[in-house]
Motif scaffolding. Structure first.
Motif, PDB file in Angstrom:
ATOM      1  N   PRO A 141      31.316 -12.735  68.346  1.00 25.56           N
ATOM      2  CA  PRO A 141      31.030 -13.347  67.044  1.00 25.56           C
ATOM      3  C   PRO A 141      30.700 -14.827  67.207  1.00 25.56           C
ATOM      4  N   LYS A 142      29.740 -15.283  66.427  1.00 20.00           N
ATOM      5  CA  LYS A 142      29.401 -16.709  66.438  1.00 20.00           C
ATOM      6  C   LYS A 142      30.406 -17.462  65.571  1.00 20.00           C
ATOM      7  N   GLY A 143      30.930 -18.570  66.080  1.00 17.93           N
ATOM      8  CA  GLY A 143      31.854 -19.406  65.326  1.00 17.93           C
ATOM      9  C   GLY A 143      31.073 -20.364  64.436  1.00 17.93           C
ATOM     10  N   ILE A 144      31.124 -20.148  63.127  1.00 18.77           N
ATOM     11  CA  ILE A 144      30.327 -20.904  62.158  1.00 18.77           C
ATOM     12  C   ILE A 144      31.208 -22.004  61.580  1.00 18.77           C
ATOM     13  N   VAL A 145      30.820 -23.248  61.781  1.00 21.26           N
ATOM     14  CA  VAL A 145      31.655 -24.395  61.428  1.00 21.26           C
ATOM     15  C   VAL A 145      31.133 -25.051  60.151  1.00 21.26           C
ATOM     16  N   HIS A 146      31.971 -25.115  59.137  1.00 23.91           N
ATOM     17  CA  HIS A 146      31.633 -25.798  57.884  1.00 23.91           C
ATOM     18  C   HIS A 146      32.394 -27.118  57.777  1.00 23.91           C
ATOM     19  N   SER A 147      31.897 -28.001  56.926  1.00 25.59           N
ATOM     20  CA  SER A 147      32.483 -29.339  56.821  1.00 25.59           C
ATOM     21  C   SER A 147      33.337 -29.490  55.576  1.00 25.59           C
ATOM     22  N   HIS A 148      34.230 -30.478  55.603  1.00 21.78           N
ATOM     23  CA  HIS A 148      35.057 -30.800  54.431  1.00 21.78           C
ATOM     24  C   HIS A 148      34.179 -31.099  53.226  1.00 21.78           C
ATOM     25  N   GLY A 149      33.286 -32.087  53.391  1.00 23.06           N
ATOM     26  CA  GLY A 149      32.492 -32.516  52.251  1.00 23.06           C
ATOM     27  C   GLY A 149      31.543 -31.460  51.753  1.00 23.06           C
ATOM     28  N   GLY A 150      30.890 -30.740  52.674  1.00 22.74           N
ATOM     29  CA  GLY A 150      29.926 -29.723  52.271  1.00 22.74           C
ATOM     30  C   GLY A 150      30.558 -28.605  51.482  1.00 22.74           C
ATOM     31  N   ILE A 151      31.731 -28.145  51.918  1.00 18.68           N
ATOM     32  CA  ILE A 151      32.404 -27.059  51.202  1.00 18.68           C
ATOM     33  C   ILE A 151      32.943 -27.545  49.858  1.00 18.68           C
ATOM     34  N   VAL A 152      33.494 -28.747  49.799  1.00 20.27           N
ATOM     35  CA  VAL A 152      33.969 -29.260  48.506  1.00 20.27           C
ATOM     36  C   VAL A 152      32.833 -29.262  47.499  1.00 20.27           C
ATOM     37  N   LEU A 153      31.681 -29.819  47.866  1.00 19.88           N
ATOM     38  CA  LEU A 153      30.569 -29.893  46.915  1.00 19.88           C
ATOM     39  C   LEU A 153      30.068 -28.506  46.534  1.00 19.88           C
ATOM     40  N   GLU A 154      29.836 -27.667  47.528  1.00 22.81           N
ATOM     41  CA  GLU A 154      29.286 -26.341  47.248  1.00 22.81           C
ATOM     42  C   GLU A 154      30.235 -25.507  46.406  1.00 22.81           C
ATOM     43  N   HIS A 155      31.527 -25.557  46.684  1.00 23.46           N
ATOM     44  CA  HIS A 155      32.459 -24.706  45.959  1.00 23.46           C
ATOM     45  C   HIS A 155      32.801 -25.247  44.578  1.00 23.46           C
TER      46      HIS A 155
END
Length: 675
Positions: free
Chosen positions: A288-302
């Protein structure tokens, strides 16, 4: 099963009161008053959000009060994909943003499972436990950028551990305890966690599964893991440890010492792009590929996904039925970012009858419920009638994702659940932990269609030359960056795997790998994975088109279809069906399947043969496995075509190995005919 219904038929339209009360309506009014941006309707707002992304995301931050501890120099410094630069200079912490929304004295999480009765955790107690665990992690030597992994079910402990880990700047990752040793090590072995949280076992469908031996194997095969935090969940009275050095969960978060420690802890403010968590691709054809998300990106998107798109309001009760191994667990947790109260359940959602989740919805007076399309269609097939059996008066919305929901699934919701209800079907991916197309409470709902393209997502259906298509099926492509796109793949130092995964077909644009149609009305239909396309004489067909027909037929439990390229331009397209108990794949059923496919789709969709199989193969996250089956049928050994450890039912592949002999016979026939 609900009546057959035509795709595109309007099933629900919001009332004037619903539109007036919507958060997106408030946002549009605020934009006009404060920014001078007149939108007026959803489509105008969507166009503005993708043509002026910097202004859109800054407006979201301002209207929803998202607090940066250090302000950004600009909203977007570079729009290059991959490699877009969002809010340079800004610092933030996901967990801190969640507790910025805390409502002292009120419930943060309602939780129930097959081993625990319904219980409530207040915001106050929740935050104390998170801060206490932050202190314990720091005492274990956990620093920003270290990995913290969890082998936990969907319980409050998983939410606490995640917010504590991300609160100190560590990188979170989780697998649900139904994953086997190999599947967990395929994931955690790549990221080399310093701390592991694990559970003694879980219950599912009335059966208990002891995982202590698995936990011991996992921990002993993670060479960088220094600490094991152990949760006796299945048998709380048994405090025996799977490894001698482990510490018990309660010893870290309960008691006066933990409360005193909590009072000393502050959240670690990190750069916008700092890694938040690692999720994983399915891993059916390799690691499986390890997909890394960011603090700021997830806060804004969610905040956008839940606040603007999902219409979640502070105090709303929100549940998305999931496990910790599915991206919807991460999304569900982010309901906290807009002040929602989470309702979580661990167990079999169809045991001991079809109704455990409906009972929980009634007891908790749930407002917003999310689930998988597969669960909704299974409810319909079981003849469930929750609207007649339970008080669903508080329920405003049902969300659906994971696979395309057929029109009959829409009909089930409106016929058997509730007439005045917003059905919010969405489609996106683990890759961005976000939806590309989905819903809005101010738009009508049409059978088999998602209501609109998501705000801030420049999504289009394109042909092979990159031309935009309307009312035609094309590749789903994102033409401008999203803040929640991965900051990287784990162990992909030069970024080559990341680029190969999304940016090769349309350089500079994200190709997701789904087939998409945008209608003239602006609605959207997903036709399945483009890498499992049924290409018949140059006509590309999405597998979901076939499943919508076949899986709704009486006697058919599930199905899988693949198209095989034979020598000299020939094709072979078998349809595999798993039948309900008592059903028989006789001539009448085969004829009906062919007739229904021909009438609902086209003659090109009709399979060459129909084959009965015991079970359709699925990934651990509930996706049908099509490409590996195609490879097996073309002669590839199982170990090269698929990763059984990433599957829910690896034994289901055996029948395809046997059927490969039939494919080889057809290849010989094609060669002989050509000669």
């Amino acid at each position: 099963m609900p009546m057959r219904i035509e795709e595109g038929a309007e099933l629900w339209r919001p009332s004037a009161e619903t539109v007036e009360a919507a958060r997106i309506t408030d946002f549009m009014r605020w934009l006009a008053a404060e920014r001078g941006v007149e939108t007026g309707d959803y489509e105008a707002l969507r166009r503005w959000s993708v043509t002026e992304p910097a202004a859109f995301w800054q407006a979201l931050i301002d209207r929803f009060g998202i607090r940066f501890s250090n302000p950004a120099e600009t909203a977007i410094a570079s729009e290059e994909m991959p490699g877009a630069v969002w809010f340079p200079g800004a610092t933030i912490n996901y967990a801190r943003v969640a507790f910025d929304q805390a409502r002292p004295g009120e419930v943060a999480i309602f939780h129930q499972s097959e081993v625990r009765p319904l219980q409530a955790l207040t915001w106050d107690a929740f935050e104390v436990k998170v801060r206490a665990l932050m202190g314990r992690l720091r005492a274990m030597g956990v620093k920003p950028g270290d990995r913290v992994a969890a082998y936990l079910p969907n319980t409050p402990e998983a939410a606490i551990a995640c917010l504590a880990a991300t609160g100190v700047g560590a990188i979170w990752s989780s697998c649900s305890p139904d994953f086997g040793t190999r599947s967990v090590l395929d994931r955690f072995g790549q990221i080399r966690p310093k701390v592991v949280f694990a559970v003694d076992g879980y219950a599912y469908g009335g059966r208990q599964f002891d995982r202590r031996a698995v936990v011991k194997q996992i921990f002993e095969h993670l060479p960088d893991a220094e600490h094991l935090v152990f949760l006796p969940y299945l048998n709380p009275a048994d405090r025996g440890l799977p490894v001698e050095s482990a510490v018990l969960w309660d010893d870290l978060v309960e008691g006066p010492e933990a409360m005193a420690l909590a009072a000393t802890q502050e959240f670690e403010e990190v750069p916008f792009e700092h890694p938040l968590w690692i999720q994983y691709s399915s891993g059916t054809t390799g690691l499986p590929k390890g997909i890394v998300h960011s603090h700021g990106g997830i806060v804004l998107e969610h905040v956008k996904s839940h606040g603007l798109a999902g219409d979640l309001k502070p105090g709303d009760r929100f549940m998305w039925f999931t496990t910790t191994g599915w991206t919807m667990w991460n999304s569900q947790l982010s309901g906290l970012l807009v002040g929602a109260t989470l309702v979580i359940y661990d167990g079999n959602p169809a045991w001991p009858d079809p109704y455990p989740l409906w009972r929980l919805i009634e007891k908790t007076k749930l407002n917003v419920f999310g689930t998988s399309a597969a669960w909704l269609t299974a409810q319909a097939a079981a003849g469930a009638e929750p609207g007649a059996m339970f008080d669903l008066s508080a329920l405003r919305s049902i969300g659906s994702t994971g696979s395309p929901l057929p029109p009959e699934g829409y009909a089930f919701v409106y016929e058997k659940v509730k007439r005045d209800l917003w059905l919010n079907a969405i489609s996106g991916g683990t890759d961005t932990c976000a939806a590309f197309v989905g819903g809005s409470v101010i738009l009508p709902v049409n059978a088999g269609e998602m209501q609109a393209r998501a705000l801030g997502v420049d999504v289009a259906a394109l042909d092979d030359e990159g031309r935009e298509l309307i009312d035609e099926v094309g590749e789903l492509v994102i033409r401008r960056p999203m803040p929640s796109m991965p900051v990287m793949f784990w162990n992909d130092e030069d970024g080559s795997r990341y680029r190969e995964s999304y940016f090769e077909m349309y350089p500079g644009w994200w190709r997701h790998g789904d087939f998409l149609k945008i209608t003239k009305r602006g609605t959207a239909v997903i036709y399945g994975r483009s890498d499992s396309t049924l290409n018949r004489h140059g006509i590309r067909i999405g597998t979901a088109e076939v499943y919508r027909v076949v899986d709704n037929l009486p006697g058919v439990r599930d199905s899988l279809i693949v198209n095989l390229d034979l020598p000299h331009g020939r094709f072979f397209m078998p349809l595999f069906v798993s039948l309900e108990e008592g059903a028989s794949l006789d001539e009448a059923l085969q004829n009906r399947i062919r007739r229904e496919i021909r009438e609902a789709c086209s003659p090109r969709h009709v399979p060459d043969v129909i084959v009965e199989i015991p079970d359709v193969p699925y990934t651990l996250t509930g996706k049908k496995i099509e490409v590996p089956v195609r490879r097996i049928l073309m002669g590839a050994p199982i170990e090269k075509a698929a990763n059984p450890g990433a599957m829910r039912n690896p034994e289901s592949l055996d029948v395809f190995v046997a059927y490969a002999d039939e494919v080889r016979r057809r290849i010989r026939d094609a060669e002989e005919t050509a000669a």
